[in-house]
Design an enzyme around this catalytic site. Structure first.
Site, PDB file in Angstrom:
ATOM      1  N   CYS A  62      38.264  51.432  55.006  1.00 11.77           N
ATOM      2  CA  CYS A  62      38.802  50.215  54.387  1.00 11.77           C
ATOM      3  C   CYS A  62      38.931  50.412  52.881  1.00 11.77           C
ATOM      4  CB  CYS A  62      37.897  49.027  54.708  1.00 11.77           C
ATOM      5  SG  CYS A  62      38.320  47.554  53.767  1.00 11.77           S
TER       6      CYS A  62
ATOM      7  N   CYS B  28      36.686  48.074  50.810  1.00  8.65           N
ATOM      8  CA  CYS B  28      35.276  48.494  50.838  1.00  8.65           C
ATOM      9  C   CYS B  28      35.063  49.605  49.818  1.00  8.65           C
ATOM     10  CB  CYS B  28      34.880  48.976  52.233  1.00  8.65           C
ATOM     11  SG  CYS B  28      34.450  47.662  53.388  1.00  8.65           S
TER      12      CYS B  28
ATOM     13  N   ASP C  40      45.290  43.130  41.013  1.00  3.39           N
ATOM     14  CA  ASP C  40      46.143  43.580  42.107  1.00  3.39           C
ATOM     15  C   ASP C  40      47.018  44.726  41.603  1.00  3.39           C
ATOM     16  OD1 ASP C  40      47.286  42.056  44.937  1.00  3.39           O
ATOM     17  OD2 ASP C  40      48.535  43.604  43.998  1.00  3.39           O
TER      18      ASP C  40
ATOM     19  N   HIS D 115      32.195  43.733  54.306  1.00  3.87           N
ATOM     20  CA  HIS D 115      33.476  43.820  55.011  1.00  3.87           C
ATOM     21  C   HIS D 115      33.610  42.685  56.021  1.00  3.87           C
ATOM     22  CE1 HIS D 115      37.108  45.690  56.625  1.00  3.87           C
ATOM     23  NE2 HIS D 115      36.684  45.180  57.779  1.00  3.87           N
TER      24      HIS D 115
ATOM     25  N   ASN E 221      45.907  35.088  52.514  1.00  5.49           N
ATOM     26  CA  ASN E 221      46.767  35.396  53.655  1.00  5.49           C
ATOM     27  C   ASN E 221      45.874  35.754  54.836  1.00  5.49           C
ATOM     28  OD1 ASN E 221      49.246  35.131  52.252  1.00  5.49           O
ATOM     29  ND2 ASN E 221      48.956  37.153  51.347  1.00  5.49           N
TER      30      ASN E 221
ATOM     31  N   GLY F  96      51.369  37.619  56.457  1.00  8.50           N
ATOM     32  CA  GLY F  96      51.510  38.525  55.308  1.00  8.50           C
ATOM     33  C   GLY F  96      50.250  39.257  54.902  1.00  8.50           C
TER      34      GLY F  96
ATOM     35  N   HIS G 226      40.486  43.123  54.825  1.00  7.21           N
ATOM     36  CA  HIS G 226      39.173  42.860  54.237  1.00  7.21           C
ATOM     37  C   HIS G 226      39.438  41.607  53.402  1.00  7.21           C
ATOM     38  CE1 HIS G 226      35.425  44.472  51.935  1.00  7.21           C
ATOM     39  NE2 HIS G 226      35.693  43.248  51.478  1.00  7.21           N
TER      40      HIS G 226
ATOM     41  N   HIS H 135      40.194  38.619  51.087  1.00  9.89           N
ATOM     42  CA  HIS H 135      40.317  38.532  49.633  1.00  9.89           C
ATOM     43  C   HIS H 135      41.080  37.281  49.258  1.00  9.89           C
ATOM     44  CE1 HIS H 135      43.609  40.846  51.365  1.00  9.89           C
ATOM     45  NE2 HIS H 135      44.388  40.288  50.445  1.00  9.89           N
TER      46      HIS H 135
ATOM     47  N   HIS I  51      43.558  35.702  46.410  1.00 10.19           N
ATOM     48  CA  HIS I  51      44.435  36.025  45.286  1.00 10.19           C
ATOM     49  C   HIS I  51      44.308  34.928  44.233  1.00 10.19           C
ATOM     50  CE1 HIS I  51      47.160  38.939  47.516  1.00 10.19           C
ATOM     51  NE2 HIS I  51      46.586  38.333  48.529  1.00 10.19           N
TER      52      HIS I  51
END
Ligand code: AMP
Ligand code: ZN
Length: 107
Positions: free
Chosen positions: A4, A7, A30, A46, A83, A89, A94, A96, A98
């Site tokens: 990952c 990770c 990003d 994770h 997402n 999308g 893992h 997250h 935004h």
């Protein structure tokens, strides 16, 4: 999860610059920003997606991290996006959050 990418990033394997880090989360830029400010809030544990996020404490920590980081950076106006699932999308499995904002911040 050994394969990952997030990770590996949160474990420091790529020497990624963290905008914020504590025992449970890391925040970094990003790689393909969609707005002038585009950060990712990523738990160190994770968890594949929001569909698997059962830990209420961690859920709160993720949202509070958004608030703290934006406060620290002086960002008052921003979008927060999660997402969930390929059809929506999600590209990195893992979880997250935004953080997306306009403006000219010196990150
Ligand atoms: P999502 O579509 O919600 O799964 O978002 C994945 C995000 O991770 C995308 O905006 C990618 O640009 C970003 N991303 C993928 N690989 C990396 C990386 N190595 N470092 C930083 N951001 C990444
Ligand atoms: Zn992971």
């Amino acid at each position: 999860m050994s394969d990952c990418i997030f990770c590996k990033i949160v474990n420091g394997e790529f020497n990624t610059e963290f905008i914020y880090e504590d025992d449970t989360v890391a925040v970094f830029k990003d790689i393909n920003p969609k707005m002038p400010v585009h950060l990712l809030v990523v738990p160190k544990k994770h968890i594949e997606s929001l569909n698997f996020l059962e830990d209420e404490k961690l859920s709160g920590t993720l949202l509070q991290t958004v608030r703290k980081v934006c406060k620290k950076l002086g960002i008052t106006d921003y979008k927060t996006l999660i997402n969930t699932g390929k059809g929506a999308g999600q590209e990195v499995f893992h979880i997250h959050l935004h953080i997306l904002a306009g403006g000219n911040f010196n990150l």
